[in-house]
Design a protein around this motif. Structure first.
Motif, PDB file in Angstrom:
ATOM      1  N   PHE A 120      64.200  37.898  75.216  1.00  0.00           N
ATOM      2  CA  PHE A 120      64.808  37.052  74.187  1.00  0.00           C
ATOM      3  C   PHE A 120      63.827  36.280  73.318  1.00  0.00           C
ATOM      4  CE2 PHE A 120      64.155  33.196  76.607  1.00  0.00           C
ATOM      5  CZ  PHE A 120      64.325  32.171  75.699  1.00  0.00           C
ATOM      6  N   THR A 123      62.407  38.138  69.787  1.00  0.00           N
ATOM      7  CA  THR A 123      63.423  38.533  68.817  1.00  0.00           C
ATOM      8  C   THR A 123      64.301  37.357  68.403  1.00  0.00           C
ATOM      9  OG1 THR A 123      64.710  39.325  70.708  1.00  0.00           O
ATOM     10  CG2 THR A 123      63.525  40.967  69.421  1.00  0.00           C
ATOM     11  N   TYR A 124      64.769  36.585  69.367  1.00  0.00           N
ATOM     12  CA  TYR A 124      65.627  35.446  69.029  1.00  0.00           C
ATOM     13  C   TYR A 124      64.820  34.331  68.370  1.00  0.00           C
ATOM     14  CZ  TYR A 124      69.682  37.435  71.349  1.00  0.00           C
ATOM     15  OH  TYR A 124      70.742  38.239  71.680  1.00  0.00           O
ATOM     16  N   LEU A 128      65.983  32.998  64.728  1.00  0.00           N
ATOM     17  CA  LEU A 128      66.359  31.607  64.502  1.00  0.00           C
ATOM     18  C   LEU A 128      65.422  30.942  63.500  1.00  0.00           C
ATOM     19  CD1 LEU A 128      68.098  29.176  65.044  1.00  0.00           C
ATOM     20  CD2 LEU A 128      66.746  28.698  67.095  1.00  0.00           C
ATOM     21  N   THR A 152      65.811  42.539  67.119  1.00  0.00           N
ATOM     22  CA  THR A 152      65.806  41.422  66.185  1.00  0.00           C
ATOM     23  C   THR A 152      67.109  41.357  65.409  1.00  0.00           C
ATOM     24  OG1 THR A 152      63.407  41.667  65.971  1.00  0.00           O
ATOM     25  CG2 THR A 152      64.500  40.310  64.340  1.00  0.00           C
ATOM     26  N   ALA A 155      69.752  39.753  67.532  1.00  0.00           N
ATOM     27  CA  ALA A 155      69.463  38.319  67.581  1.00  0.00           C
ATOM     28  C   ALA A 155      69.884  37.628  66.290  1.00  0.00           C
ATOM     29  CB  ALA A 155      67.970  38.097  67.839  1.00  0.00           C
ATOM     30  N   GLU A 158      73.694  37.140  66.262  1.00  0.00           N
ATOM     31  CA  GLU A 158      74.169  36.067  67.138  1.00  0.00           C
ATOM     32  C   GLU A 158      73.721  34.700  66.663  1.00  0.00           C
ATOM     33  OE1 GLU A 158      74.863  38.489  71.278  1.00  0.00           O
ATOM     34  OE2 GLU A 158      73.045  37.273  71.100  1.00  0.00           O
ATOM     35  N   CYS A 159      72.492  34.591  66.171  1.00  0.00           N
ATOM     36  CA  CYS A 159      72.038  33.300  65.643  1.00  0.00           C
ATOM     37  C   CYS A 159      72.825  32.935  64.393  1.00  0.00           C
ATOM     38  CB  CYS A 159      70.542  33.342  65.329  1.00  0.00           C
ATOM     39  SG  CYS A 159      69.474  33.380  66.782  1.00  0.00           S
ATOM     40  N   LEU A 282      67.922  28.038  71.797  1.00  0.00           N
ATOM     41  CA  LEU A 282      68.259  29.404  72.190  1.00  0.00           C
ATOM     42  C   LEU A 282      68.682  29.477  73.652  1.00  0.00           C
ATOM     43  CD1 LEU A 282      65.434  31.278  70.280  1.00  0.00           C
ATOM     44  CD2 LEU A 282      67.883  31.432  69.814  1.00  0.00           C
ATOM     45  N   TRP A 285      72.194  28.269  73.858  1.00  0.00           N
ATOM     46  CA  TRP A 285      73.137  29.294  73.405  1.00  0.00           C
ATOM     47  C   TRP A 285      73.311  30.397  74.439  1.00  0.00           C
ATOM     48  CZ3 TRP A 285      71.020  29.803  67.707  1.00  0.00           C
ATOM     49  CH2 TRP A 285      71.553  28.742  66.937  1.00  0.00           C
ATOM     50  N   ALA A 291      74.335  33.737  72.923  1.00  0.00           N
ATOM     51  CA  ALA A 291      73.165  34.608  72.717  1.00  0.00           C
ATOM     52  C   ALA A 291      73.036  35.486  73.955  1.00  0.00           C
ATOM     53  CB  ALA A 291      71.900  33.769  72.513  1.00  0.00           C
ATOM     54  N   PRO A 293      70.947  38.900  74.898  1.00  0.00           N
ATOM     55  CA  PRO A 293      70.077  40.033  74.571  1.00  0.00           C
ATOM     56  C   PRO A 293      70.717  41.352  74.984  1.00  0.00           C
ATOM     57  CG  PRO A 293      68.791  38.269  75.551  1.00  0.00           C
ATOM     58  CD  PRO A 293      70.243  37.866  75.680  1.00  0.00           C
TER      59      PRO A 293
END
Length: 324
Positions: A120, A123-124, A128, A152, A155, A158-159, A282, A285, A291, A293
């Motif tokens: 996570f 990419t997250y 973000l 990515t 991510a 979801e972000c 993150l 979340w 979030a 993955p």
């Protein structure tokens, strides 16, 4: 120690699994017994010598990992030996042991397993940062994600949803778009069978798209940018299509559109406090289930070369986790 070894910059096919000396920690560093690492598109570029970061040969790919600290270098107070951590090592994760700067680690969050933790941060963190600090996306805005089924891309979906955006997932197959919908996409576009510009215009209406998250490049960037509305923002994340697009700059002038580069790795070093806050967000979340993955494969060291080859050809969905 066992490791995936890149001894020449000839791509994934030249990688081999072999033995390397156990690495010692330098000042400010820790050695981590790797429980899980995950693969990212920059790894596929790095083993070809095409990434902006070029480790000295030989090296192991793998920029992010999770595991247990087994040795610490001079001056390191945290983490301690025996601590479970997430690390952003830059490379070296596809091995039994990996050296990382202590400052580039964080404690393994309670309730999050090693595989998820390894999949996570990069990419997250990128998604973000791109949406929050770079694009300053606002609730109610429309976000189009190109390459939506990659690590990515998922991510970013979801972000974006967590930040209140309406999300349009754009990808190259029905299978990829199904994965994007599973992770919250409101609308989907297959840009191999549909007119990307026309579909984005139809979905966004007169206002146009507010933000394009582009990790693909190639032929898709220009039509996506043409779909941006007044002061729309194009986020340049990467070029998974293998082609760096050349854009007519009058597209930026018209409607005061913005072309914004995203270099998360450098930003984390320039603003570590803000990076830490993003990681906290993150993790929160993830605990809330917002979030998740998309781990689609788990492989050993002997599967890394094939996975990176498939990643280069955009035949990988979500995240591939390596368990050494």
């Amino acid at each position: 120690m066992k490791a995936v070894i890149c001894s020449k910059l000839e791509g994934p096919g030249a990688l081999a699994v072999g033995d390397l000396p156990d690495p010692p920690p330098g000042p400010g560093q820790v050695v981590i017994e790797v429980k899980a690492a995950s693969l990212n598109f920059p790894d596929a570029l790095m083993v070809r010598g095409l990434y902006q970061v070029k480790p000295p040969l030989p090296f192991s790919p793998g920029a992010e990992l999770s595991g247990v600290v087994v040795a610490v270098g001079e001056g390191v107070e945290r983490p301690r030996i025996g601590d479970s951590v997430i690390a952003l090592s830059g490379h070296g994760g596809c091995a039994a042991l990996c050296v990382a700067d202590a400052a580039r680690t964080m404690p393994l969050p309670k309730g999050i397993d090693f595989d998820t933790a390894a999949a996570f941060a990069l990419t997250y963190g990128t998604a973000l940062h791109a949406l929050k600090e770079v694009a300053a996306i606002q609730p109610g805005e429309t976000l189009a994600v190109l390459g939506a089924a990659g690590g990515t891309g998922i991510a970013a979906i979801e972000c974006g949803k967590a930040m209140g955006a309406r999300v349009i997932a754009c990808a190259s197959s029905a299978e990829k778009l199904a994965l994007a919908r599973e992770h919250g996409a409101d609308e989907t576009i297959d840009y191999t069978t549909e007119d990307l510009r026309a579909r984005l215009d139809a979905i966004a209406g007169k206002k146009g798209i507010d933000v394009v998250f582009d990790a693909v490049g190639g032929p898709h960037t220009e039509p996506a940018m043409r779909a941006l509305g007044w002061r729309g923002r194009l986020l340049v994340i990467g070029f998974a299509a293998g082609e760096i697009p050349k854009l007519p700059l009058n597209l930026a002038l018209l409607k005061e559109r913005q072309i914004l580069g995203v270099y998360w790795g450098d930003w984390t070093r320039r603003d570590p406090a803000a990076h830490a806050k993003n990681m906290e967000q993150l993790v929160a979340w993830m605990r809330e289930g917002r979030a998740r993955p998309a781990i689609t494969e788990r492989i050993g060291l002997d599967g890394v070369a094939d996975a990176l080859e498939r990643m280069s050809g955009r035949r990988v969905l979500g995240k591939v986790v390596v368990n050494p």
